[in-house]
Design a protein around this motif. Structure first.
Motif, PDB file in Angstrom:
ATOM      1  N   ALA A   1      28.932  15.758 -42.006  1.00 35.15           N
ATOM      2  CA  ALA A   1      30.130  14.918 -41.919  1.00 35.15           C
ATOM      3  C   ALA A   1      31.293  15.722 -41.378  1.00 35.15           C
ATOM      4  O   ALA A   1      31.515  16.863 -41.787  1.00 35.15           O
ATOM      5  CB  ALA A   1      30.473  14.373 -43.300  1.00 35.15           C
ATOM      6  N   PRO A   2      32.063  15.174 -40.428  1.00 39.73           N
ATOM      7  CA  PRO A   2      33.217  15.892 -39.892  1.00 39.73           C
ATOM      8  C   PRO A   2      34.325  15.981 -40.945  1.00 39.73           C
ATOM      9  O   PRO A   2      34.356  15.207 -41.891  1.00 39.73           O
ATOM     10  CB  PRO A   2      33.655  15.015 -38.716  1.00 39.73           C
ATOM     11  N   MET A   3      35.230  16.954 -40.752  1.00 37.67           N
ATOM     12  CA  MET A   3      36.384  17.055 -41.638  1.00 37.67           C
ATOM     13  C   MET A   3      37.326  15.881 -41.358  1.00 37.67           C
ATOM     14  O   MET A   3      37.797  15.726 -40.240  1.00 37.67           O
ATOM     15  CB  MET A   3      37.125  18.369 -41.397  1.00 37.67           C
ATOM     16  N   PRO A   4      37.579  15.032 -42.358  1.00 39.31           N
ATOM     17  CA  PRO A   4      38.431  13.869 -42.110  1.00 39.31           C
ATOM     18  C   PRO A   4      39.909  14.215 -42.224  1.00 39.31           C
ATOM     19  O   PRO A   4      40.282  15.284 -42.711  1.00 39.31           O
ATOM     20  CB  PRO A   4      38.020  12.914 -43.233  1.00 39.31           C
ATOM     21  N   VAL A   5      40.736  13.297 -41.784  1.00 36.80           N
ATOM     22  CA  VAL A   5      42.147  13.289 -42.146  1.00 36.80           C
ATOM     23  C   VAL A   5      42.316  12.154 -43.149  1.00 36.80           C
ATOM     24  O   VAL A   5      41.735  11.079 -42.997  1.00 36.80           O
ATOM     25  CB  VAL A   5      43.063  13.112 -40.915  1.00 36.80           C
ATOM     26  N   LEU A   6      43.073  12.418 -44.216  1.00 35.84           N
ATOM     27  CA  LEU A   6      43.226  11.463 -45.308  1.00 35.84           C
ATOM     28  C   LEU A   6      44.622  10.854 -45.267  1.00 35.84           C
ATOM     29  O   LEU A   6      45.606  11.557 -45.031  1.00 35.84           O
ATOM     30  CB  LEU A   6      43.006  12.167 -46.657  1.00 35.84           C
ATOM     31  N   VAL A   7      44.702   9.542 -45.530  1.00 39.32           N
ATOM     32  CA  VAL A   7      45.979   8.828 -45.437  1.00 39.32           C
ATOM     33  C   VAL A   7      46.181   7.970 -46.674  1.00 39.32           C
ATOM     34  O   VAL A   7      45.250   7.298 -47.133  1.00 39.32           O
ATOM     35  CB  VAL A   7      46.017   7.914 -44.180  1.00 39.32           C
TER      36      VAL A   7
ATOM     37  N   GLY B   1      42.843  13.585 -33.131  1.00 35.95           N
ATOM     38  CA  GLY B   1      42.074  14.817 -33.148  1.00 35.95           C
ATOM     39  C   GLY B   1      41.030  14.876 -34.243  1.00 35.95           C
ATOM     40  O   GLY B   1      40.389  15.915 -34.441  1.00 35.95           O
ATOM     41  N   HIS B   2      40.851  13.789 -34.966  1.00 36.13           N
ATOM     42  CA  HIS B   2      39.863  13.738 -36.049  1.00 36.13           C
ATOM     43  C   HIS B   2      38.859  12.631 -35.749  1.00 36.13           C
ATOM     44  O   HIS B   2      39.233  11.498 -35.437  1.00 36.13           O
ATOM     45  CB  HIS B   2      40.544  13.462 -37.395  1.00 36.13           C
ATOM     46  N   ASP B   3      37.595  12.960 -35.892  1.00 37.57           N
ATOM     47  CA  ASP B   3      36.536  11.966 -35.670  1.00 37.57           C
ATOM     48  C   ASP B   3      36.404  11.004 -36.840  1.00 37.57           C
ATOM     49  O   ASP B   3      35.811   9.938 -36.697  1.00 37.57           O
ATOM     50  CB  ASP B   3      35.198  12.659 -35.440  1.00 37.57           C
TER      51      ASP B   3
ATOM     52  N   GLY C   1      37.166   5.846 -30.472  1.00 34.26           N
ATOM     53  CA  GLY C   1      35.861   6.401 -30.786  1.00 34.26           C
ATOM     54  C   GLY C   1      35.768   7.032 -32.154  1.00 34.26           C
ATOM     55  O   GLY C   1      34.668   7.356 -32.619  1.00 34.26           O
ATOM     56  N   SER C   2      36.919   7.222 -32.833  1.00 32.19           N
ATOM     57  CA  SER C   2      36.900   7.758 -34.194  1.00 32.19           C
ATOM     58  C   SER C   2      36.451   6.685 -35.174  1.00 32.19           C
ATOM     59  O   SER C   2      36.578   5.477 -34.910  1.00 32.19           O
ATOM     60  CB  SER C   2      38.289   8.259 -34.588  1.00 32.19           C
ATOM     61  N   THR C   3      35.938   7.110 -36.303  1.00 30.83           N
ATOM     62  CA  THR C   3      35.558   6.196 -37.372  1.00 30.83           C
ATOM     63  C   THR C   3      36.676   6.162 -38.411  1.00 30.83           C
ATOM     64  O   THR C   3      37.100   7.210 -38.900  1.00 30.83           O
ATOM     65  CB  THR C   3      34.251   6.641 -38.050  1.00 30.83           C
ATOM     66  N   HIS C   4      37.146   4.971 -38.721  1.00 28.26           N
ATOM     67  CA  HIS C   4      38.213   4.802 -39.714  1.00 28.26           C
ATOM     68  C   HIS C   4      37.649   4.004 -40.885  1.00 28.26           C
ATOM     69  O   HIS C   4      37.326   2.817 -40.757  1.00 28.26           O
ATOM     70  CB  HIS C   4      39.406   4.066 -39.104  1.00 28.26           C
ATOM     71  N   VAL C   5      37.511   4.671 -42.033  1.00 28.02           N
ATOM     72  CA  VAL C   5      37.050   4.026 -43.261  1.00 28.02           C
ATOM     73  C   VAL C   5      38.257   3.828 -44.165  1.00 28.02           C
ATOM     74  O   VAL C   5      38.952   4.789 -44.503  1.00 28.02           O
ATOM     75  CB  VAL C   5      35.986   4.877 -43.984  1.00 28.02           C
ATOM     76  N   CYS C   6      38.501   2.596 -44.575  1.00 28.21           N
ATOM     77  CA  CYS C   6      39.650   2.286 -45.427  1.00 28.21           C
ATOM     78  C   CYS C   6      39.188   1.919 -46.830  1.00 28.21           C
ATOM     79  O   CYS C   6      38.386   0.988 -47.000  1.00 28.21           O
ATOM     80  CB  CYS C   6      40.460   1.127 -44.851  1.00 28.21           C
TER      81      CYS C   6
END
Length: 367
Positions: free
Chosen positions: A3-9, A87-89, A107-112
């Motif tokens: 798993a890529p390193m995510p950015v968290l929001v 810059g985050h996948d 192209g990034s994956t955004h999981v909410c």
């Protein structure tokens, strides 16, 4: 595939309520991931995000506190869109209003992880308009219409939704036309232990109109029972001015003080239809029963007749009768604690990381 390193929001990190505690658990799954948020207050969040790479929106310059951040509502949509998630996948947002509106790279994956679609733009719009001064209602209505349009547009930029409960899942489908899976929020059950109950009921909530604290107070008054209210918010002073000596408003308390109050209470009262209702699980972790509106998260967290009593939502008299006639001593603390264990932080982290891995098509991440 790792798993890529995510950015968290997260929407805003100003206090440590249920959503913020859930986000802290998410952040603990990726301890090196950067965090983006609209507003941040280190003391208010009790150091939970100290040492993390934090990116706060330009609205921080306005220095709004927990009491004033709602006045910035018209500014949040554009501010969240400018948070630096590029810059985050993989983007993981934790949203009850605005965080799902970030703009990831194509192209990034955004999981909410969604607590609810923005309540005042959708299912509680009429309540917001009733509470507004008459002169301000038309302007507020137009503002909420714009917020709803933006919210719907923002939902289309999310790749996958995870809901906190079945009612949240239904609202995501109704408002956004999107499917979602359910992962229940985490509860730090190890903070709580059973004690000797005393002669008072407890309400633990943010003191705002939609939490319907008045329903609990009215029912306790009719039942002739004492009540303590834990929590702050814009409706606190109004309620203080209308209640008698049988109600004690404690404001915000420390974690240890809250654990002590749960353990000493006769029961927790949950008058509002909650998306999940972390307080209900916390009370059970302290071995105490819950009297709750029979809708929303309570249907998934309270076992009627075993760990609490469910009553028709909004029915003050039914709630008063439950408070007056229920033998709270018959509920077994060990059964309540057993039920609460289903929602432990450890269980959450395992389920949440597995679900993110499944949705993003990567191997399960483990911190």
């Amino acid at each position: 595939m790792v798993a890529p390193m995510p950015v968290l929001v997260h929407d805003y990190l100003l206090v440590m309520r249920g959503a913020e505690r859930s986000f802290a658990a998410i952040a603990s799954c990726w301890p090196d991931a950067p965090i983006c948020t609209l507003l941040y207050d280190a003391p208010g969040t009790r150091g939970a995000f100290e040492g993390r790479e934090l990116h706060v929106s330009y609205l921080r310059r306005l220095r709004p506190g927990p009491a004033g951040f709602r006045r910035l509502l018209p500014l949040y949509p554009r501010a969240v869109e400018r948070l630096p998630v590029g810059g985050h996948d993989l983007v993981i947002s934790s949203s009850s209003a605005f965080a799902h509106g970030v703009r990831p790279d194509k192209g990034s994956t955004h999981v909410c992880y969604c607590y609810t679609p923005f309540r005042y733009a959708w299912h509680e719009r009429s309540l917001a308009l009733r509470e507004a001064p008459r002169y301000a209602a038309p302007l507020l209505g137009r503002m909420l219409d714009r917020a709803r349009a933006w919210d719907l547009e923002a939902s289309r930029r999310v790749t996958h939704y995870i809901a906190i409960s079945q009612i949240a899942r239904e609202r995501i489908a109704d408002c956004y036309g999107r499917e979602s899976t359910v992962v229940y929020p985490p509860v730090e059950i190890e903070r709580f232990s059973a004690g000797e109950p005393e002669d008072f009921l407890l309400v633990v909530t943010e003191v705002v109109r939609h939490k319907r604290v008045e329903v609990a107070l009215d029912a306790a008054r009719r039942a002739g029972m004492k009540m303590k209210v834990v929590g702050g918010g814009p409706d606190l002073e109004r309620l203080k001015a209308t209640e008698n000596s049988s109600v004690e408003f404690l404001g915000r308390v420390t974690d240890s003080e809250l654990a002590d109050l749960y353990a000493r209470s006769r029961a927790l009262v949950l008058p509002n239809v909650e998306e999940f209702g972390i307080a209900a699980v916390e009370a059970q972790a302290a071995g105490r029963p819950v009297v709750a509106a029979a809708a929303g998260g309570a249907l998934e967290t309270v076992v009627d007749g075993e760990t609490g009593v469910l009553v028709p939502p909004g029915d003050v008299e039914a709630l008063a009768e439950a408070l007056r006639y229920t033998d709270f001593a018959r509920f077994r603390p060990e059964r309540s604690r057993e039920n609460a264990a289903r929602f432990s932080a450890e269980a959450f982290r395992e389920r949440f990381t597995a679900e993110v891995a499944r949705l993003s098509g990567t191997a399960e991440h483990r911190a």
